[in-house]
Design a protein around this motif. Structure first.
Motif, mmCIF file in Angstrom:
data_model
loop_
_atom_site.group_PDB
_atom_site.id
_atom_site.type_symbol
_atom_site.label_atom_id
_atom_site.label_comp_id
_atom_site.label_asym_id
_atom_site.label_seq_id
_atom_site.Cartn_x
_atom_site.Cartn_y
_atom_site.Cartn_z
ATOM 1 N N GLY A 138 15.725 -13.711 -31.283
ATOM 2 C CA GLY A 138 14.581 -12.906 -30.959
ATOM 3 C C GLY A 138 13.492 -14.149 -30.857
ATOM 4 O O GLY A 138 13.152 -15.111 -30.432
ATOM 5 N N ARG A 139 12.364 -13.402 -30.314
ATOM 6 C CA ARG A 139 11.115 -13.211 -29.881
ATOM 7 C C ARG A 139 10.835 -14.012 -31.535
ATOM 8 O O ARG A 139 10.125 -13.377 -32.189
ATOM 9 C CB ARG A 139 9.972 -12.164 -29.660
ATOM 10 N N ALA A 140 9.747 -15.010 -30.793
ATOM 11 C CA ALA A 140 9.180 -16.670 -32.081
ATOM 12 C C ALA A 140 8.070 -15.559 -32.154
ATOM 13 O O ALA A 140 6.862 -14.812 -31.540
ATOM 14 C CB ALA A 140 8.942 -17.282 -31.430
ATOM 15 N N ASN A 141 7.202 -15.809 -33.469
ATOM 16 C CA ASN A 141 6.207 -15.497 -33.871
ATOM 17 C C ASN A 141 5.118 -16.439 -33.876
ATOM 18 O O ASN A 141 4.200 -16.391 -34.218
ATOM 19 C CB ASN A 141 6.245 -14.936 -34.979
ATOM 20 N N ASN A 142 5.765 -17.451 -33.831
ATOM 21 C CA ASN A 142 5.229 -18.518 -33.882
ATOM 22 C C ASN A 142 4.525 -18.819 -32.461
ATOM 23 O O ASN A 142 5.620 -18.892 -31.854
ATOM 24 C CB ASN A 142 5.658 -20.009 -33.677
ATOM 25 N N PRO A 143 2.971 -19.018 -32.141
ATOM 26 C CA PRO A 143 2.825 -19.149 -30.315
ATOM 27 C C PRO A 143 3.125 -19.519 -29.664
ATOM 28 O O PRO A 143 3.228 -19.533 -28.230
ATOM 29 C CB PRO A 143 0.988 -19.086 -31.136
ATOM 30 N N ARG A 144 3.085 -21.279 -30.593
ATOM 31 C CA ARG A 144 3.868 -22.382 -29.631
ATOM 32 C C ARG A 144 4.961 -22.217 -28.922
ATOM 33 O O ARG A 144 5.748 -22.283 -28.221
ATOM 34 C CB ARG A 144 3.779 -23.398 -30.544
ATOM 35 N N HIS A 145 6.049 -22.178 -29.731
ATOM 36 C CA HIS A 145 7.676 -21.384 -30.136
ATOM 37 C C HIS A 145 7.527 -20.892 -28.279
ATOM 38 O O HIS A 145 8.640 -20.034 -27.486
ATOM 39 C CB HIS A 145 8.334 -20.942 -30.720
ATOM 40 N N ALA A 146 6.903 -19.241 -29.021
ATOM 41 C CA ALA A 146 6.746 -18.099 -27.496
ATOM 42 C C ALA A 146 6.206 -18.369 -26.940
ATOM 43 O O ALA A 146 7.388 -18.108 -25.724
ATOM 44 C CB ALA A 146 5.586 -17.053 -28.158
ATOM 45 N N PHE A 147 5.500 -19.537 -26.353
ATOM 46 C CA PHE A 147 5.273 -19.613 -25.308
ATOM 47 C C PHE A 147 6.431 -20.112 -24.424
ATOM 48 O O PHE A 147 7.083 -19.897 -23.542
ATOM 49 C CB PHE A 147 3.492 -20.671 -25.648
ATOM 50 N N HIS A 148 7.189 -21.066 -24.914
ATOM 51 C CA HIS A 148 8.090 -22.086 -24.689
ATOM 52 C C HIS A 148 8.859 -21.316 -24.218
ATOM 53 O O HIS A 148 10.136 -21.308 -23.300
ATOM 54 C CB HIS A 148 8.235 -23.508 -25.697
#
Length: 270
Positions: free
Chosen positions: A63-73
């Motif tokens: 699903g969509r990551a909550n961690n900003p860095r993971h979400a960016f990648h």
């Protein structure tokens, strides 16, 4: 400005630049002169290692990551993978400009980095991920300076151990601040595995040990510019551990924790 800083952090450019500065600092201590092509090779290697690791984390996240860095990648996965492939080709071309001793040590770094990713893929729980990552980082910043040194002095080994502890502590501090994000993304980290209290105690032990090693390093060498910088680096991490409530806003903990590897640049200006 905040968006620019987060963009730089998400791309691991701050870590890459910090690695180059730290390598130049080590070269100054060892008293060797590294070339621009060596630093380009280091920057490419560090950026590729971190980017591949983040892309792997993004791919694994359901699903969509909550961690900003993971979400960016996650969002720019294909674009970053394409850029990484192009940067890899640039790194291969840059090999022609490197002296053989540096290439030889560089291949050792490549093998070690490959083992790191194999370990992450095969291990059900990457218990020693941070230990491995810190070792790869320090091996990277030490490759160029050590490849040019005729002998290895005791104080250099101590300095590398200091940088290893700082890198390892950095990799423990950031997940300590992001433990709730990792839990929400079902991501394993050293903090989710060991617990916050154990990690905090480990951090305090490491930073005290690092301080003692810095004192010993200062006793062995007369590099007056290096000593206060190392003290400032370890003190910054210690403040992050003892006063976390002041640094959560705007991800200040990331700016300071990763930013300590910019501090050796002060010695380069002296």
């Amino acid at each position: 400005m905040q968006r620019i800083i987060h963009f730089i952090q998400n791309l691991s450019l701050d870590i890459t630049i910090g690695a180059v500065i730290s390598s130049l600092f080590l070269a100054r201590v060892i008293n060797v002169e590294v070339s621009a092509s060596m630093m380009i090779g280091l920057a490419i290697a560090i950026w590729l290692i971190y980017t591949f690791d983040h892309l792997r984390d993004a791919y694994k996240t359901k699903g969509r990551a909550n961690n900003p860095r993971h979400a960016f990648h996650q969002k720019y996965f294909n674009e970053l993978a394409g850029i990484a492939a192009a940067i890899f080709c640039l790194g291969a071309y840059n090999l022609e400009s490197l002296p053989w001793p540096t290439i030889r040590l560089g291949f050792v770094l490549i093998i070690f980095s490959s083992l790191y990713f194999v370990y992450l893929m095969l291990a059900k729980k990457a218990i020693s991920k941070e230990l491995f990552a810190a070792t790869v980082y320090v091996a990277g910043i030490a490759t160029a300076p050590l490849s040019l040194a005729e002998t290895v002095e005791a104080e250099w080994v101590i300095l590398l151990l200091i940088f290893w502890i700082l890198a390892y502590a950095n990799l423990l501090i950031i997940p300590s601040y992001e433990v709730e994000l990792d839990k929400s993304d079902d991501e394993s980290s050293v903090v989710t595995r060991l617990g916050e209290l154990r990690v905090k105690r480990l951090l305090l032990f490491l930073l005290v040990l690092c301080t003692l090693l810095i004192q010993y390093f200062g006793y062995l060498t007369n590099l007056s510019a290096a000593y206060p910088i190392l003290i400032l680096m370890v003190s910054t991490l210690l403040i992050l551990v003892l006063r976390p409530q002041y640094f959560r806003k705007y991800q200040l903990y990331r700016i300071l924790s990763d930013g300590i590897f910019f501090l050796p640049g002060i010695a380069l200006l002296v």
